[in-house]
Enzyme design. Sequence first.
Site, PDB file in Angstrom:
ATOM      1  N   GLU A  98      -5.493  -7.781  -3.009  1.00  0.00           N
ATOM      2  CA  GLU A  98      -5.576  -8.003  -1.555  1.00  0.00           C
ATOM      3  C   GLU A  98      -4.751  -6.934  -0.856  1.00  0.00           C
ATOM      4  O   GLU A  98      -3.692  -6.525  -1.349  1.00  0.00           O
ATOM      5  CB  GLU A  98      -5.020  -9.398  -1.241  1.00  0.00           C
ATOM      6  N   CYS A 136       0.837  -1.205   0.000  1.00  0.00           N
ATOM      7  CA  CYS A 136       0.000   0.000   0.000  1.00  0.00           C
ATOM      8  C   CYS A 136       0.871   1.254   0.000  1.00  0.00           C
ATOM      9  O   CYS A 136       1.720   1.424   0.868  1.00  0.00           O
ATOM     10  CB  CYS A 136      -0.777  -0.075   1.319  1.00  0.00           C
ATOM     11  N   ARG A 159      -7.559 -12.628  11.211  1.00  0.00           N
ATOM     12  CA  ARG A 159      -6.745 -11.879  10.244  1.00  0.00           C
ATOM     13  C   ARG A 159      -7.687 -11.239   9.238  1.00  0.00           C
ATOM     14  O   ARG A 159      -8.287 -11.917   8.403  1.00  0.00           O
ATOM     15  CB  ARG A 159      -5.807 -12.849   9.521  1.00  0.00           C
TER      16      ARG A 159
HETATM   17  C1  LIG Z   1       1.881  -8.601   0.903  1.00  0.00           C
HETATM   18  S1  LIG Z   1       3.099  -9.529   0.090  1.00  0.00           S
HETATM   19  C2  LIG Z   1       2.147 -10.617  -0.902  1.00  0.00           C
HETATM   20  C3  LIG Z   1       2.414 -12.047  -0.597  1.00  0.00           C
HETATM   21  C4  LIG Z   1       1.670 -13.087  -1.399  1.00  0.00           C
HETATM   22  N1  LIG Z   1       0.299 -12.722  -1.659  1.00  0.00           N
HETATM   23  C5  LIG Z   1       1.747 -14.455  -0.727  1.00  0.00           C
HETATM   24  O1  LIG Z   1       0.757 -15.163  -0.671  1.00  0.00           O
HETATM   25  O2  LIG Z   1       2.805 -14.835  -0.220  1.00  0.00           O
HETATM   26  C6  LIG Z   1       3.734  -8.367  -1.074  1.00  0.00           C
HETATM   27  C7  LIG Z   1       4.875  -8.942  -1.886  1.00  0.00           C
HETATM   28  O3  LIG Z   1       5.231  -7.992  -2.893  1.00  0.00           O
HETATM   29  C8  LIG Z   1       6.610  -8.104  -3.118  1.00  0.00           C
HETATM   30  N2  LIG Z   1       7.067  -6.900  -3.848  1.00  0.00           N
HETATM   31  C9  LIG Z   1       7.225  -5.651  -3.339  1.00  0.00           C
HETATM   32  N3  LIG Z   1       7.668  -4.811  -4.302  1.00  0.00           N
HETATM   33  C10 LIG Z   1       7.745  -5.539  -5.446  1.00  0.00           C
HETATM   34  C11 LIG Z   1       8.138  -5.221  -6.772  1.00  0.00           C
HETATM   35  N4  LIG Z   1       8.533  -3.996  -7.109  1.00  0.00           N
HETATM   36  N5  LIG Z   1       8.102  -6.203  -7.698  1.00  0.00           N
HETATM   37  C12 LIG Z   1       7.708  -7.462  -7.371  1.00  0.00           C
HETATM   38  N6  LIG Z   1       7.351  -7.825  -6.119  1.00  0.00           N
HETATM   39  C13 LIG Z   1       7.361  -6.878  -5.158  1.00  0.00           C
HETATM   40  C14 LIG Z   1       7.190  -8.249  -1.711  1.00  0.00           C
HETATM   41  O4  LIG Z   1       8.492  -8.785  -1.719  1.00  0.00           O
HETATM   42  C15 LIG Z   1       6.143  -9.171  -1.062  1.00  0.00           C
HETATM   43  O5  LIG Z   1       6.519 -10.515  -1.133  1.00  0.00           O
END
Ligand SMILES: C[S@@+](CC[C@H](N)C(=O)[O-])C[C@H]1O[C@@H](n2cnc3c(N)ncnc32)[C@H](O)[C@@H]1O
Length: 350
Positions: free
Chosen positions: A110, A72, A154
């Site tokens: 999400e 976010c 959660r």
């Molecule tokens: C809230 S987590 C989502 C996890 C996923 N839904 C799961 O079930 O494990 C957000 C993910 O976005 C990844 N992320 C953040 N910035 C990113 C980017 N620029 N490109 C790709 N992935 C990114 C983070 O490393 C993190 O694993």
Amino acid sequence: MTYKFIDLFAGIGGFRQGFEANECECIFSSEIDAHAKEMYFENFGELPYGDITKIDETIIPNHDILLAGFPCQPFSIAGEKKGFEDTRGTLFFDIARILKDKKPKVIVLENVKHFKNHDEGKTIRVILETLYELGYTTNWEVLNAKDFGVPQNRERTIIVGSLNGVKFDFKKLRKSPQVTISEILQEDGEFEYLDENEYTLIENPKKQPSGLIFCGYRNKNIRINGTRENTEHLSRVHKQPNRIYDSNGTHPTIASQESAGRYFVYHKDKARKLTIKECFRLMGFSDDFKMIGSKAKLYNRIGNSVVVPMIKEIAKEVKSQILENDSEARIAPNSLFDIKIENSNNMIAS
Ligand SMILES: C[S@@+](CC[C@H](N)C(=O)[O-])C[C@H]1O[C@@H](n2cnc3c(N)ncnc32)[C@H](O)[C@@H]1O
């Protein structure tokens, strides 16, 4: 029919498991974190692409469903509403440019529980307006994992958008009876018990509406200055890692920042730390999911994930309500006005 999806911000593939369980096929994934990518590879045999901001949308294959649990970030809106253009410089912009190019039939996003309040409601407004501009009819709701067969309180915001004008009905999601922590605990293992002098049990602990039973606290790090006598245990200064929850209730949110895994439960007259395997079970992961790397990293990964049974149920309804709905009786696409005032049971700031 097999629908194709892409798994963005893929983490360790929580979304993927839920959609694969509904005969959908993953054809592209992206994740920036090296450890998450490694775990994803171990479990799905596919190494996700890296940083989404560096991926040209034209190399992404055509797909039916776009999935993204994205971080976010606030939008810096200069003044005039520019919709899509307003999102530049954020990770949502990368989702939007892929949608613009690929036009998948469905999107599922999400985010955290308080997403609707982020940046005083501006973030969700810009996102819903941008999705509208791209032709999507959206609906959103805050769902709780404890309603989907895992004993974890959660809450997460889920946004579902469709291109065919169907407004996703969250009320059709099938809820499961509540389960307790004790039902997911390991029978045997090397458990880290607390000594009796390391914790205090409170008298008559009450089950909260969330299902949590806060029954005690670790004696260390308790700041009692400024609290009334005998209310120390209720004080907000008791940090979450000091709290102990009864295994007959639900568990609080597993958080990505908690690298030390300080989650304590009271079970069969003893207090102990949850094992990493139990944390994965609290997210609905099966025991054959491969865990690699340090415990600290595993705690980060699982705290960032989505709860698999909840996603499974969403995937089932996405298929039946949107992808397999060829009735003529679809409702008309949202107007911008609808988006602002009426999203499921919620109001958002406009
Ligand atoms: C809230 S987590 C989502 C996890 C996923 N839904 C799961 O079930 O494990 C957000 C993910 O976005 C990844 N992320 C953040 N910035 C990113 C980017 N620029 N490109 C790709 N992935 C990114 C983070 O490393 C993190 O694993």
